[in-house]
Motif scaffolding. Sequence first.
Motif, short mmCIF file in Angstrom:
data_model
loop_
_atom_site.label_atom_id
_atom_site.label_comp_id
_atom_site.label_asym_id
_atom_site.label_seq_id
_atom_site.Cartn_x
_atom_site.Cartn_y
_atom_site.Cartn_z
N ASP A 20 8.70 2.33 -7.55
CA ASP A 20 8.11 1.42 -8.52
C ASP A 20 7.52 0.20 -7.80
O ASP A 20 8.20 -0.44 -7.01
N ARG A 21 6.26 -0.13 -8.09
CA ARG A 21 5.61 -1.26 -7.41
C ARG A 21 6.31 -2.59 -7.70
O ARG A 21 6.45 -3.43 -6.82
N MET A 24 10.06 -2.25 -6.16
CA MET A 24 10.18 -1.58 -4.86
C MET A 24 11.49 -0.78 -4.78
O MET A 24 12.14 -0.70 -3.76
N HIS A 26 13.26 3.12 -6.31
CA HIS A 26 12.87 4.43 -6.83
C HIS A 26 13.25 4.58 -8.30
O HIS A 26 14.33 4.17 -8.73
N GLN A 169 4.39 8.71 -0.28
CA GLN A 169 4.26 7.96 -1.53
C GLN A 169 4.74 6.52 -1.34
O GLN A 169 4.14 5.58 -1.88
N GLU A 172 1.94 4.76 0.59
CA GLU A 172 0.79 4.41 -0.25
C GLU A 172 1.09 3.21 -1.14
O GLU A 172 0.26 2.31 -1.31
N THR A 173 2.31 3.18 -1.71
CA THR A 173 2.69 2.04 -2.54
C THR A 173 2.76 0.77 -1.69
O THR A 173 2.31 -0.30 -2.11
N SER A 176 -0.68 -0.64 -0.89
CA SER A 176 -1.25 -1.33 -2.05
C SER A 176 -0.65 -2.73 -2.19
O SER A 176 -1.36 -3.70 -2.44
#
Length: 359
Positions: A20-21, A24, A26, A169, A172-173, A176
């Motif tokens: 989760d952005r 941070m 899961h 994944q 990538e997060t 961002s």
Amino acid sequence: MVDVAADLRAGLFRALGPLDRATMRHAIADTVALQQIREEATLRLSRHAAEADQSRLLGVRAVILRVLGDFDGAEVDAAAAVKYAEAVGADLLLAPARARLAQILRVRGRYEEADQLFALAEAGELPRTLTGAVRAYAGLSCIAQGRITESLIHVQRASEQNPHGFVMQIVETALSLIEEHAAKYGFGAPPRGWAERAGHPAPDRFQDPQTGRFGYLGPDGRPVVTAAFSQAGDFRGGVAAVCQADWGAIDRTGTVVVPMLYGAMETPTADGRTVTGFVNGVAVAAQRGRVLAVHKTGRVVVPPRFQRIEVHPAGFLVSDGYSWGALGFDGNEVVPVRADRAESMRQLDGAVSIDDGPL
């Protein structure tokens, strides 16, 4: 030598959701599965008393408790997993245990402690996939602290070392978040080197120019272990091989932990290297024309009955001078000493247990 937690770790991948952005952390894909895996891990803990098994199972349970939000319980389990792994001394066991404890400290906001453990989890005889996963989460810790340049370094290493979809994944997060933080606040403090991140865990060897003898320096450049040794190796796994009249080993304070009883402490590895001192918590020492394997606590793991011993990630390759065999790290026989080296190596290769589960 069966990994009693391998199937549970595989189940964790399926039960955990994406990172989760905002937090941070899961997400949870399957709460019921997580609870079932936790119950099974608890059951197996009561059945498997070996230190390595306890460390692996406690590590699984720590991940589940962290994801479910029980940070106190997760930290207790993860700290116990580290202690069991330290008792064994094998890098493949200790690295993931440290990383899982670091993860709990990260989500609790204890970043300095987390960063130290993430750095220590990179050290040793480890596959790139494991260090890549560690680096991915170390990058998240840096993002939370505004250390954007350092987080970029971690994330780049993670993408190079571990292309697994679960890790990518996270990468990538993280990328961002890095872009967002850099645009708003800049790149933060300069990146730290490994020794600084790890809290300068090992003194550096030095030679006294007047006496020619060896000692060890602390991070401030001052001696922390007096130059009293005629020969000395680097610190590996918290201990260093040293020689006065004979070889033994000391800890970081200079306390003798392996008695100075041996004619040499040069450790051959199965991949062709020779290390002065310890590999995976054990060293090969010479005694009266034979060799033995000694644990970093001073306990003799393999008595002096072989002509050659080589350290392998799953144990020891041993030879009587004619034939080869294999032993586990506990000293128990895996392949009788009547095979060739290639066959003994194949057996040990097949017994390597890499903890590739979620950290």
